[in-house]
Design an enzyme around this catalytic site. Structure first.
Site, short mmCIF file in Angstrom:
data_model
loop_
_atom_site.label_atom_id
_atom_site.label_comp_id
_atom_site.label_asym_id
_atom_site.label_seq_id
_atom_site.Cartn_x
_atom_site.Cartn_y
_atom_site.Cartn_z
N ARG A 71 -5.52 -6.74 -0.99
CA ARG A 71 -5.71 -7.77 0.04
C ARG A 71 -5.98 -7.12 1.40
NH1 ARG A 71 0.49 -10.03 0.69
NH2 ARG A 71 1.36 -8.00 1.20
N TYR A 104 13.49 -8.27 -7.52
CA TYR A 104 12.61 -7.17 -7.95
C TYR A 104 12.90 -6.81 -9.41
CZ TYR A 104 10.01 -2.74 -7.47
OH TYR A 104 9.10 -1.69 -7.61
N LYS A 107 10.16 -7.09 -12.37
CA LYS A 107 9.71 -5.90 -13.11
C LYS A 107 10.16 -5.95 -14.57
CE LYS A 107 7.47 -3.85 -9.73
NZ LYS A 107 5.99 -3.89 -9.72
N THR A 151 5.61 6.83 -1.24
CA THR A 151 4.42 6.04 -0.85
C THR A 151 4.75 5.29 0.44
OG1 THR A 151 5.09 3.98 -1.93
CG2 THR A 151 3.95 5.60 -3.32
P1 NAD Z 1 2.17 0.61 -1.46
O1 NAD Z 1 2.76 -0.35 -0.50
O2 NAD Z 1 1.82 1.98 -1.01
O3 NAD Z 1 0.87 -0.03 -2.14
C1 NAD Z 1 0.86 -1.36 -2.60
C2 NAD Z 1 -0.52 -1.95 -2.39
O4 NAD Z 1 -0.50 -3.27 -2.94
C3 NAD Z 1 -0.91 -2.08 -0.90
O5 NAD Z 1 -2.21 -1.56 -0.68
C4 NAD Z 1 -0.86 -3.59 -0.65
O6 NAD Z 1 -1.82 -4.03 0.31
C5 NAD Z 1 -1.17 -4.13 -2.03
N1 NAD Z 1 -0.70 -5.51 -2.19
C6 NAD Z 1 0.54 -5.99 -1.94
N2 NAD Z 1 0.57 -7.32 -2.15
C7 NAD Z 1 -0.68 -7.67 -2.55
C8 NAD Z 1 -1.28 -8.91 -2.92
N3 NAD Z 1 -0.61 -10.07 -2.89
N4 NAD Z 1 -2.57 -8.89 -3.30
C9 NAD Z 1 -3.28 -7.74 -3.31
N5 NAD Z 1 -2.78 -6.55 -2.96
C10 NAD Z 1 -1.48 -6.52 -2.59
O7 NAD Z 1 3.21 0.66 -2.68
P2 NAD Z 1 3.36 1.63 -3.95
O8 NAD Z 1 4.64 2.33 -3.82
O9 NAD Z 1 2.11 2.36 -4.22
O10 NAD Z 1 3.59 0.53 -5.09
C11 NAD Z 1 2.64 0.19 -6.06
C12 NAD Z 1 3.36 -0.46 -7.22
O11 NAD Z 1 4.27 0.48 -7.78
C13 NAD Z 1 4.19 -1.69 -6.85
O12 NAD Z 1 4.03 -2.66 -7.88
C14 NAD Z 1 5.59 -1.17 -6.81
O13 NAD Z 1 6.55 -2.17 -7.08
C15 NAD Z 1 5.52 -0.15 -7.93
N6 NAD Z 1 6.56 0.89 -7.89
C16 NAD Z 1 6.67 1.71 -6.81
C17 NAD Z 1 7.66 2.68 -6.80
C18 NAD Z 1 7.85 3.63 -5.64
O14 NAD Z 1 8.88 4.31 -5.56
N7 NAD Z 1 6.89 3.71 -4.70
C19 NAD Z 1 8.53 2.80 -7.89
C20 NAD Z 1 8.37 1.95 -8.98
C21 NAD Z 1 7.38 1.00 -8.97
#
Ligand code: NAD
Length: 250
Positions: free
Chosen positions: A38, A153, A157, A190
């Site tokens: 987005r 969350y 998940k 991240t």
């Molecule tokens: P991040 O915030 O760096 O990236 C997430 C991206 O998703 C962003 O670019 C954001 O603009 C986009 N986004 C959010 N809501 C949106 C929507 N409604 N429509 C379109 N795009 C949207 O986060 P990340 O850490 O890279 O996380 C990515 C995924 O990994 C997530 O699902 C998160 O829950 C999961 N995750 C992350 C971790 C961690 O430690 N970083 C651990 C487990 C799972």
């Protein structure tokens, strides 16, 4: 190595973090990548950084059903099929149950779980046109092992984890050669987690939870997603791949 040569891949949340790292790895492996997010400005930056190819960006709110339908039509017109769908976009909202409003609960469920349903529903006809379709759904260690103050969350998940298995079985029954697996990262560095990692006390607590003794890098998740997207994982469907430095082994 180009294990994804000729594949068409869609990555949501591709403007940042794990999604961006994975889009870049997919491109290095020879895939044509459709980067969806987005965040339009972030998408432009991502396109400028990715390995050369006919990659495209699409502004998409993953909770918007009509936007998914429109994107599916665009991909059909442009490529006629989709080989890889990485349903990655998501975010966490951490609060006690008492402090979580119904609106906040619904937002977390919408962005993390409804999005996976909508992406799967709209892209399955395109994936069925692939000779080896692969869906990778972003869950978390919180889809397997719960934590306090993370109710919405964990619910989202955990839902992704079981929806992935249901998708895998449905595709197998249909015989459409589409596989579906979930990925479960632990603590990854991240923009989503930067705030927590910058707080020394929180960072110490997080590290204490990781037997390997360090926070993960987005590329370490991207490598695992490449594996699930490629033929190297061709006998895997309905599986959950944990990439967490040992956190859930304890
Ligand atoms: P991040 O915030 O760096 O990236 C997430 C991206 O998703 C962003 O670019 C954001 O603009 C986009 N986004 C959010 N809501 C949106 C929507 N409604 N429509 C379109 N795009 C949207 O986060 P990340 O850490 O890279 O996380 C990515 C995924 O990994 C997530 O699902 C998160 O829950 C999961 N995750 C992350 C971790 C961690 O430690 N970083 C651990 C487990 C799972």
């Amino acid at each position: 190595m180009t294990v994804l040569a000729g594949r068409i891949a869609l990555v949501t949340g591709a403007a940042s973090g794990i999604g961006l790292a994975t889009a870049m790895r997919f491109a290095q492996e020879g895939a044509t990548v459709l980067l969806a997010d987005r965040n339009a400005a972030g998408l432009n930056d991502a396109l400028a950084r990715i390995a050369p190819g006919e990659h495209e960006a699409a502004v998409l709110d993953v909770t918007d059903e009509a936007a998914w339908t429109a994107l599916a039509a665009k991909i059909m017109e442009r490529f006629g099929r989709l080989d890889i769908l990485f349903n990655n976009a998501g975010f966490g909202k951490f609060a006690s149950i008492a402090d979580t409003s119904l609106d906040q609960w619904r937002t977390v469920l919408a962005v993390n779980l409804d999005s996976v349903f909508l992406g799967t529903k709209s892209m399955l006809p395109l994936l069925a046109g692939s000779r080896a379709g692969s869906i990778i759904n972003m869950s978390s260690i919180r889809g397997i092992a719960a934590a306090p103050n993370a109710g919405s969350y964990c619910a989202a998940k955990g839902g992704v984890r079981m929806f992935t298995k249901a998708t895998a079985l449905e595709c197998a029954a249909l015989g459409n050669k589409v596989r579906a697996n979930s990925i479960h990262p632990g603590h990854i560095d991240t923009p989503l987690t930067a705030g927590a990692h910058a707080d020394p006390q929180v960072a110490r607590q997080l590290l204490a939870d990781v037997p390997i003794g360090r926070i993960g890098h987005p590329n370490e998740i991207a490598d695992a997603v490449v594996f699930l997207a490629s033929d190297a994982s061709r006998y895997m469907t309905g599986s959950e791949l944990i990439v967490d430095g040992g956190s859930t082994a304890q």
